[in-house]
Write a protein that holds these residues in place. Sequence first.
Motif, mmCIF file in Angstrom:
data_model
loop_
_atom_site.group_PDB
_atom_site.id
_atom_site.type_symbol
_atom_site.label_atom_id
_atom_site.label_comp_id
_atom_site.label_asym_id
_atom_site.label_seq_id
_atom_site.Cartn_x
_atom_site.Cartn_y
_atom_site.Cartn_z
ATOM 1 N N UNK A 99 0.780 -1.340 0.056
ATOM 2 C CA UNK A 99 0.019 0.068 -0.042
ATOM 3 C C UNK A 99 0.792 1.056 -0.154
ATOM 4 N N UNK A 100 2.114 1.304 0.561
ATOM 5 C CA UNK A 100 2.925 2.344 0.479
ATOM 6 C C UNK A 100 3.779 2.493 -0.557
ATOM 7 N N UNK A 101 3.784 1.482 -1.481
ATOM 8 C CA UNK A 101 4.442 1.474 -2.693
ATOM 9 C C UNK A 101 5.792 0.843 -2.762
ATOM 10 N N UNK A 102 6.202 0.183 -1.627
ATOM 11 C CA UNK A 102 7.269 -0.535 -1.414
ATOM 12 C C UNK A 102 7.085 -1.937 -2.028
ATOM 13 N N UNK A 103 8.114 -2.306 -2.874
ATOM 14 C CA UNK A 103 8.162 -3.715 -3.318
ATOM 15 C C UNK A 103 8.357 -4.904 -2.461
ATOM 16 N N UNK A 104 7.366 -5.978 -2.655
ATOM 17 C CA UNK A 104 7.373 -6.663 -1.795
ATOM 18 C C UNK A 104 7.553 -8.378 -2.546
ATOM 19 N N UNK A 105 7.604 -9.292 -1.848
ATOM 20 C CA UNK A 105 7.674 -10.547 -2.343
ATOM 21 C C UNK A 105 6.844 -11.560 -1.353
ATOM 22 N N UNK A 106 5.752 -12.123 -2.033
ATOM 23 C CA UNK A 106 4.595 -13.111 -1.175
ATOM 24 C C UNK A 106 4.832 -14.441 -2.080
ATOM 25 N N UNK A 107 4.989 -15.444 -1.028
ATOM 26 C CA UNK A 107 5.157 -16.853 -1.606
ATOM 27 C C UNK A 107 4.094 -17.184 -0.699
ATOM 28 N N UNK A 108 3.156 -18.082 -1.515
ATOM 29 C CA UNK A 108 2.208 -18.894 -0.865
ATOM 30 C C UNK A 108 2.580 -20.333 -1.103
ATOM 31 N N UNK A 109 2.617 -21.201 0.145
ATOM 32 C CA UNK A 109 3.150 -22.376 -0.044
ATOM 33 C C UNK A 109 2.212 -23.397 0.680
ATOM 34 N N UNK A 110 1.782 -24.508 -0.038
ATOM 35 C CA UNK A 110 0.947 -25.489 0.336
ATOM 36 C C UNK A 110 1.722 -26.560 0.891
ATOM 37 N N UNK A 111 1.976 -26.799 2.131
ATOM 38 C CA UNK A 111 2.607 -28.051 2.613
ATOM 39 C C UNK A 111 1.791 -29.310 2.950
ATOM 40 N N UNK A 112 2.195 -30.461 2.423
ATOM 41 C CA UNK A 112 1.581 -31.837 2.789
ATOM 42 C C UNK A 112 2.673 -32.504 3.597
ATOM 43 N N UNK A 113 2.523 -32.610 4.865
ATOM 44 C CA UNK A 113 3.529 -33.742 5.416
ATOM 45 C C UNK A 113 2.683 -34.454 6.551
ATOM 46 N N UNK A 114 3.287 -35.868 6.570
ATOM 47 C CA UNK A 114 2.408 -36.851 7.475
ATOM 48 C C UNK A 114 0.867 -36.777 7.263
ATOM 49 N N UNK A 115 0.492 -36.708 5.968
ATOM 50 C CA UNK A 115 -0.855 -36.839 5.454
ATOM 51 C C UNK A 115 -1.628 -35.542 6.327
ATOM 52 N N UNK A 116 -0.974 -34.681 6.565
ATOM 53 C CA UNK A 116 -1.736 -33.338 7.201
ATOM 54 C C UNK A 116 -1.079 -32.150 6.312
ATOM 55 N N UNK A 117 -2.014 -31.305 6.409
ATOM 56 C CA UNK A 117 -1.693 -30.024 5.802
ATOM 57 C C UNK A 117 -1.474 -28.621 6.367
ATOM 58 N N UNK A 118 -0.685 -27.975 6.177
ATOM 59 C CA UNK A 118 -0.669 -26.713 6.691
ATOM 60 C C UNK A 118 -0.092 -25.703 5.499
#
Length: 148
Positions: A99-118
């Motif tokens: 919103x302030x005009x600063x450059x950002x990087x956003x990473x969205x990560x789907x993690x599947x481990x031990x048959x569970x999601x986070x």
Amino acid sequence: MSVHIESPLGFTADFPEHTQVLGDSTAGPNSGQYGLPGDVLVTVIKDDTSVQDAPQANGWAHLMSGFYREERGGTLLAEGELNLPGKAAYAVVVGYDDAGGAGKVAATVGVWERSRFIGVVVIWPYVDPGVEPRLGMLGEIVAAISVG
């Protein structure tokens, strides 16, 4: 030294020294937020009611990245498997201006481990095209999180 976190959301994490556990997550219920050195914000989201397997985890990463692409006018920088031992972790990485005009990087990560999601969302300041996206840093952060 690292900061060890045992979350009631069903995950543990070993983040770098000087990590701050943020009190109230701005991501809403079933989430936790952590401030890592270098102005890196990590949000961990428990969303196991809508994700039941690894392909759905990949879909979650794409769906969540839509906010940064559509609402923030961002550009896709990278996407793919992070290749972390013991877990499936698919990332979609978007560059955008906050919103302030600063450059950002956003990473969205789907993690599947031990048959569970986070779900993991990592946001950091954009440095320059020569180093972004910092997938090595992203991989280290996601590798530090273990689903219980």
